[in-house]
Design a protein around this motif. Structure first.
Motif, short mmCIF file in Angstrom:
data_model
loop_
_atom_site.label_atom_id
_atom_site.label_comp_id
_atom_site.label_asym_id
_atom_site.label_seq_id
_atom_site.Cartn_x
_atom_site.Cartn_y
_atom_site.Cartn_z
N MET A 1 8.27 -11.24 71.13
CA MET A 1 7.81 -12.18 70.10
C MET A 1 6.92 -11.44 69.11
SD MET A 1 7.07 -15.61 72.32
CE MET A 1 7.72 -16.73 71.10
N ARG A 2 6.92 -11.89 67.87
CA ARG A 2 6.22 -11.18 66.80
C ARG A 2 4.98 -11.96 66.36
NH1 ARG A 2 9.77 -8.94 62.05
NH2 ARG A 2 10.36 -7.59 63.78
N ILE A 3 3.86 -11.26 66.27
CA ILE A 3 2.58 -11.86 65.90
C ILE A 3 2.04 -11.15 64.67
CG2 ILE A 3 0.18 -12.22 66.62
CD1 ILE A 3 1.15 -12.47 69.48
N LEU A 4 1.49 -11.92 63.74
CA LEU A 4 0.81 -11.38 62.57
C LEU A 4 -0.69 -11.55 62.77
CD1 LEU A 4 0.64 -10.30 59.65
CD2 LEU A 4 0.90 -12.68 58.87
N ILE A 5 -1.44 -10.45 62.65
CA ILE A 5 -2.90 -10.49 62.68
C ILE A 5 -3.40 -10.32 61.25
CG2 ILE A 5 -5.00 -9.34 63.47
CD1 ILE A 5 -3.41 -8.32 65.89
N VAL A 6 -4.20 -11.27 60.77
CA VAL A 6 -4.83 -11.17 59.46
C VAL A 6 -6.33 -11.03 59.70
CG1 VAL A 6 -5.06 -12.16 57.17
CG2 VAL A 6 -3.03 -12.68 58.53
N GLU A 7 -6.84 -9.81 59.57
CA GLU A 7 -8.22 -9.49 59.94
C GLU A 7 -8.68 -8.31 59.09
OE1 GLU A 7 -11.53 -9.18 60.89
OE2 GLU A 7 -10.93 -10.20 62.75
N ASP A 8 -9.81 -8.47 58.36
CA ASP A 8 -10.26 -7.39 57.48
C ASP A 8 -11.08 -6.34 58.21
OD1 ASP A 8 -12.53 -8.87 57.89
OD2 ASP A 8 -12.83 -9.43 55.79
N ASP A 9 -11.53 -6.60 59.42
CA ASP A 9 -12.18 -5.59 60.24
C ASP A 9 -11.07 -4.75 60.88
OD1 ASP A 9 -13.36 -4.11 62.32
OD2 ASP A 9 -14.90 -5.64 62.66
N ARG A 10 -10.82 -3.57 60.32
CA ARG A 10 -9.67 -2.78 60.73
C ARG A 10 -9.78 -2.32 62.18
NH1 ARG A 10 -6.50 -0.88 56.27
NH2 ARG A 10 -7.32 -1.76 54.32
N HIS A 31 -4.83 -7.04 56.14
CA HIS A 31 -6.30 -6.97 56.05
C HIS A 31 -6.87 -7.79 54.91
CE1 HIS A 31 -6.01 -3.96 59.14
NE2 HIS A 31 -5.26 -3.18 58.38
N THR A 32 -6.01 -8.47 54.17
CA THR A 32 -6.45 -9.37 53.11
C THR A 32 -5.61 -10.63 53.14
OG1 THR A 32 -4.91 -8.53 51.43
CG2 THR A 32 -7.04 -7.38 51.65
N VAL A 33 -6.11 -11.67 52.48
CA VAL A 33 -5.34 -12.91 52.36
C VAL A 33 -4.03 -12.64 51.63
CG1 VAL A 33 -5.27 -15.17 51.23
CG2 VAL A 33 -7.29 -14.49 52.54
N GLU A 34 -4.10 -11.83 50.59
CA GLU A 34 -2.90 -11.52 49.82
C GLU A 34 -1.83 -10.86 50.68
OE1 GLU A 34 -1.51 -9.09 45.76
OE2 GLU A 34 -3.61 -9.07 46.43
N LEU A 50 -5.51 -15.51 62.62
CA LEU A 50 -6.10 -15.47 61.28
C LEU A 50 -7.63 -15.52 61.35
CD1 LEU A 50 -5.94 -15.74 58.16
CD2 LEU A 50 -5.61 -18.21 58.50
N ASP A 51 -8.27 -14.48 60.78
CA ASP A 51 -9.72 -14.47 60.67
C ASP A 51 -10.15 -15.44 59.57
OD1 ASP A 51 -12.36 -13.74 61.12
OD2 ASP A 51 -12.28 -12.11 59.67
N ARG A 52 -11.19 -16.19 59.84
CA ARG A 52 -11.66 -17.18 58.86
C ARG A 52 -12.33 -16.50 57.66
NH1 ARG A 52 -14.67 -22.13 58.31
NH2 ARG A 52 -15.09 -22.20 56.07
N MET A 53 -13.20 -15.52 57.91
CA MET A 53 -13.99 -14.91 56.86
C MET A 53 -13.39 -13.57 56.45
SD MET A 53 -16.15 -17.25 56.33
CE MET A 53 -17.20 -16.39 55.17
N LEU A 54 -12.54 -13.58 55.43
CA LEU A 54 -11.95 -12.36 54.91
C LEU A 54 -12.65 -11.98 53.60
CD1 LEU A 54 -8.29 -13.45 55.60
CD2 LEU A 54 -9.46 -11.58 56.76
N GLY A 59 -10.03 -17.50 54.87
CA GLY A 59 -8.79 -17.60 55.62
C GLY A 59 -8.24 -19.02 55.67
N MET A 60 -9.13 -20.02 55.55
CA MET A 60 -8.65 -21.40 55.57
C MET A 60 -7.75 -21.68 54.37
SD MET A 60 -11.38 -24.09 57.10
CE MET A 60 -12.49 -24.02 55.71
N GLU A 61 -8.01 -21.00 53.25
CA GLU A 61 -7.16 -21.19 52.08
C GLU A 61 -5.75 -20.69 52.34
OE1 GLU A 61 -8.80 -19.71 48.43
OE2 GLU A 61 -10.84 -20.20 49.03
#
Length: 228
Positions: A1-10, A31-34, A50-54, A59-61
């Motif tokens: 299964m494939r997971i996407l991590i969106v997190e700016d802390d590398r 590492h960014t919302v974009e 998804l990290d909330r504070m990017l 991240g909520m947006e």
């Protein structure tokens, strides 16, 4: 299964990615919302962490925008904010679960699996080619009714081959998806894992399903079944 991590802390993203890969998941990182928005719209993920504070946006947006565009991939939101109002806001913006930092990897893994089980209720679960089947929720793999004991890397390779059954999967793609690095220096390692996987999948008396396409990569298909 494939997971996407969106997190700016590398560093945190790499550690989480490594842990999930060791559990047999295929992981992409943004590492960014974009970056996260672009990947989520072009790839069919089973879960988004998804990290909330990017740095670039909240991240909520991203969660809200994905839901508005019809993307229903389960979202596990991570945040350092533990106030009730913040948790409620995250859920109201489309998150399926909410985990406060710092967290134990074991708890994140349990929550991720729970979301994956829940989402699988509305989609086909078992992938199969001939008498080979793989259940991406339970991670059970069988061939001719016999359960196969695969390592996490072997499982991840087989899942990629099954998801693209009939197509040629390059060594570069396996290196990127399974080891999270490019192909350089991985050829021998990939060949060893493919060889070990073949010994377990293509046992004597059964038709071979894993094929090497010289100069291109590997292909999982039944004999005589080509994909257009």
């Amino acid at each position: 299964m494939r997971i996407l991590i969106v997190e700016d802390d590398r560093k945190a993203a790499r550690l989480l990615s490594r842990g999930l890969q060791e559990e047999g998941f295929v992981v992409d990182m943004a590492h960014t919302v974009e970056e996260g928005d672009e990947l989520a719209r072009v790839t069919d993920y089973d879960l988004i962490v998804l990290d909330r504070m990017l740095h670039d946006r909240d991240g909520m947006e991203l969660c809200r925008d994905l839901r508005a565009s019809g993307i229903q991939t389960p979202v596990l939101m991570l945040t350092a904010r533990d106030a009730l109002a913040d948790r409620v806001a995250g859920l109201n913006h489309g998150a399926d679960d909410y985990l406060t930092k710092p967290y134990a990897f074991e708890e994140l893994l349990a929550r991720a699996r729970a979301l994956l089980r829940r989402s699988e209720i509305t989609r086909p679960v078992v992938m199969a080619v001939a008498d080979l089947s793989l259940d991406p929720v339970t991670h059970r793999v069988t061939r001719a009714g016999r359960t196969l004991d695969l390592t996490p890397k072997e499982y991840a390779i087989l899942e990629i081959l099954l998801r693209q059954a009939g197509e040629v999967v390059s060594r570069a793609r396996l290196g990127e998806r399974v080891w999270d690095v490019d192909q350089i220096g991985l050829d021998n390692l990939i060949d060893v894992h493919i060889s070990n996987l073949r010994r377990k999948v293509d046992v004597t008396g059964l038709q071979p399903l894993i094929h090497t396409v010289r100069g291109r990569g590997f292909q999982l298909k039944e004999a005589g079944h080509e994909r257009a």
